[in-house]
Motif scaffolding. Structure first.
Motif: not given
Length: 329
Positions: A69-77, A113-115, A145-148
């Motif tokens: 998940p950290r990799a996903y959000f880092a790439a997205k940002g 979708r999962l985020a 879940g969404h925004k933890r």
């Protein structure tokens, strides 16, 4: 020089890339996490899951995420510097989970979708409909879940309503009271501290992979190598290591390995693991092997010419022989 007899290496549990499961309604004992490296802290969790599952007739199960998940959000940002390095490849993680008694692995794709999935939907869709969860083990600070937005209290509340138990586990510490974590393993590997990594992992560090074709330059220099691809963003310090190769012969084979981008002979920036076996020639193309890292010798260097490179490889091979002369195979 000996020709070594080939042997083979092994199997895995059921892996699901989508839920609900297509082939089972068996109730599950579940834990959730990334499990990079499957270190001693992870092993304590897996042992508890396997033990509870065995006693209650449940399927011992791990739900993990690809990518992290950290990799996903880092790439997205657009923050690639925040993407964590990887201790283990997906293959090595699957092998380790199976080795510690896990029979089902859910490789949940971490995407938007999962985020965006609500905490309640996470429980209903993945844990209940997806895995028929009857017992769940998570860390005390587990969020989902969404925004933890989901916490342990919601899990317990949903568990009471739908018939699954929730148990929490605190961080696992070593005998000196230091927390064992994937971050600690990454730090040890990044500086080439194999003793510290072994202490945290509970075993020597290794990378497995299929032997692929390389440039065959080593052969022309008198030092033929087995070439393996390594995990993206591999956590291990680039450099030269004393190693053992497993799965290619009836006993482990001694060797010396270079992990890095091969600056003297290649300019593509691709990280490779090149292993020269000592006193053993073997046709291993396509074979699966596990390379065990024993000692860091030196950093990767760019040499001015091939004769200088050859002299350095010869010195590294002698250092590896000295290691095995002292420590044995």
């Amino acid at each position: 020089m000996q020709n070594c007899k080939l042997s083979s290496v092994n199997s895995s549990p059921r892996i699901y890339r989508s839920l609900p499961r297509f082939d089972s309604s068996r109730p599950s004992a579940v834990t959730i996490g990334n499990f990079d490296g499957v270190h001693r802290g992870h092993q304590a969790i897996l042992a508890r899951v396997a033990d509870h599952a065995r006693k209650h007739g449940l399927a011992p199960t791990v739900m993990t995420f690809e990518p992290h998940p950290r990799a996903y959000f880092a790439a997205k940002g657009h923050r690639p510097e925040l993407i964590p390095t990887q201790v283990s490849s997906l293959r090595d993680k699957m092998w380790s989970l199976a080795h510690h008694g896990i029979e089902q692995i859910v490789l949940e794709r971490f995407n938007q979708r999962l985020a965006d999935m609500s905490a309640q939907a996470f429980i209903e869709q993945l844990l209940l409909r997806g895995l028929n969860t009857r017992w769940l083990l998570v860390g005390e600070d587990f969020r989902y879940g969404h925004k933890r937005g989901g916490d342990i209290e919601l899990l317990r509340s949903m568990g009471a309503r739908h018939g699954f138990q929730v148990e929490t586990i605190s961080d696992v510490a070593d005998e000196h009271g230091h927390r064992i974590s994937s971050s600690e393993v990454r730090t040890a590997l990044a500086v080439g501290d194999l003793r510290r990594a072994e202490h945290l992992l509970g075993h020597t560090y290794h990378i497995s992979g299929h032997v692929v074709h390389g440039q065959k330059l080593g052969r022309s220099l008198g030092f033929p190598t087995l070439n393996l691809r390594v995990p993206p963003l591999c956590a291990v310090r680039s450099g030269i290591y004393v190693v053992r190769a497993h799965g290619l012969a009836e006993t482990p084979l001694p060797g010396v390995a270079s992990l890095g981008v091969r600056p003297t002979v290649a300019g593509d920036g691709q990280v490779m693991l090149e292993v020269h076996l000592l006193d053993c020639r073997i046709d291993a193309y396509g074979k699966l092997t596990r390379i065990e890292f024993l000692e860091f010798l030196r950093d990767e260097e760019k040499f001015p010419d091939l004769p200088t490179l050859t002299a350095a490889i010869d010195k590294d091979a002698r250092s590896a022989r000295d290691y095995f002369a002292v420590h044995g195979l």
